[in-house]
Write an enzyme that holds these catalytic residues in place. Sequence first.
Site, PDB file in Angstrom:
ATOM      1  N   GLU A  23       0.807  -1.234   0.000  1.00  9.56           N
ATOM      2  CA  GLU A  23       0.000   0.000   0.000  1.00  9.56           C
ATOM      3  C   GLU A  23       0.837   1.278   0.000  1.00  9.56           C
ATOM      4  O   GLU A  23       0.582   2.202   0.766  1.00  9.56           O
ATOM      5  CB  GLU A  23      -0.980  -0.025   1.180  1.00  9.56           C
ATOM      6  N   ASP A  34     -12.537 -10.524  -0.184  1.00 11.59           N
ATOM      7  CA  ASP A  34     -13.785 -10.736   0.532  1.00 11.59           C
ATOM      8  C   ASP A  34     -14.856  -9.927  -0.188  1.00 11.59           C
ATOM      9  O   ASP A  34     -14.544  -8.995  -0.934  1.00 11.59           O
ATOM     10  CB  ASP A  34     -13.697 -10.383   2.019  1.00 11.59           C
ATOM     11  N   HIS A  92     -10.642  -6.430  -1.977  1.00  9.98           N
ATOM     12  CA  HIS A  92     -11.671  -6.272  -0.956  1.00  9.98           C
ATOM     13  C   HIS A  92     -12.889  -5.657  -1.655  1.00  9.98           C
ATOM     14  O   HIS A  92     -12.956  -4.447  -1.871  1.00  9.98           O
ATOM     15  CB  HIS A  92     -11.188  -5.352   0.170  1.00  9.98           C
ATOM     16  N   GLU A  98      -6.331 -10.794  -1.000  1.00  9.74           N
ATOM     17  CA  GLU A  98      -7.073 -10.531   0.243  1.00  9.74           C
ATOM     18  C   GLU A  98      -8.574 -10.444  -0.022  1.00  9.74           C
ATOM     19  O   GLU A  98      -9.265  -9.576   0.511  1.00  9.74           O
ATOM     20  CB  GLU A  98      -6.594  -9.220   0.898  1.00  9.74           C
ATOM     21  N   ASN A 109       1.924  -5.171  -3.167  1.00  5.96           N
ATOM     22  CA  ASN A 109       0.537  -5.500  -2.827  1.00  5.96           C
ATOM     23  C   ASN A 109      -0.237  -4.224  -2.487  1.00  5.96           C
ATOM     24  O   ASN A 109       0.262  -3.351  -1.787  1.00  5.96           O
ATOM     25  CB  ASN A 109       0.540  -6.436  -1.601  1.00  5.96           C
TER      26      ASN A 109
END
Length: 324
Positions: free
Chosen positions: A133, A240, A209, A238, A173
Amino acid sequence: MSEQATLRDAADAQEFTIGAALDPNALRVDPSYWKTVAEEFNAVTPENALKMTRLRPSRHTYDFKNGDAIVNFGVENDMYVRGHTLVWHNQKPDWFQAWDYTDEQLRTFLRDHIHTVAGRYRAKIDAWDVVNEAVDDDGSMRRTVWSDGLGEDYIADAFRWADEVTDADLFYNDYGADEINEKSDAIYDLVEGLLEDDVPIDGVGLQLHALGDWPDPESIAENIQRFQELGLEVHITEMDVAFHDGEEPENPLEEQAEYYREVVETCLDVGCDNLVTWGVHDGSSWIRGFKDFGQRYTGDPLLFDGRYGEKPAYDAVKEGLEEY
């Protein structure tokens, strides 16, 4: 009568890596947790255990017991192990204050941290999220303690330092860059520049996400392909899938499942062969406990419900792999 095939069986048959982020305490005390992980996934990553704040109780000590628990579990169960993360602007130890260091001391501190952590798992971790990030939401470089002290070269340095001590694949990432947008354009420019400078970077991690507003699968595919054309691997790191709280559709679990299926099929179509969900079951989702996220989004974003029941999303991912 043969036992029902698992998600891991379906992934193995496609030579696809399907994983989950793990909590070490749940892994130790909850048999359903570790059995589900071992049976249903072929990859693991520590959710928090390898972040600096968890590893560094004091300036001169490391505590690897939780990181070791997850990494060793992955190795013992023949899983792909992802390390997360070596350099991040968040989750630094409370005792760490940048003003205690000169710029050169800060450089030494970060280099030694990377050497110590990545070096410890040299033979066990398959991929590292080296820098996490570093690009802000508007596409500018994020101002952090590392950029303030070391300049933007800290990113290239981090990859070079990691490469000195590990044979793992090395990834950049980030979140919010899953489809073609201002941020993913900036990340493309960043990694292209790293490659031009012969920085040892192997891939890009797209967190995915999907919270409230879900990235378009066609745009995700286009985004993945342009990074691949640079010679980089692309992983979903990651994932979801949640709705804006109070705005759920009539059949939320079915719509969630269909989106998971679309993303898996997109990955298969473009040759992205690694997808990690950020948690094992809904009861362990970070959304429920992270600041105001629990009020903004629904807390059921994963493949298993809070009692380890297989959700429609589980079936969709499995069928997407089996039917491809």
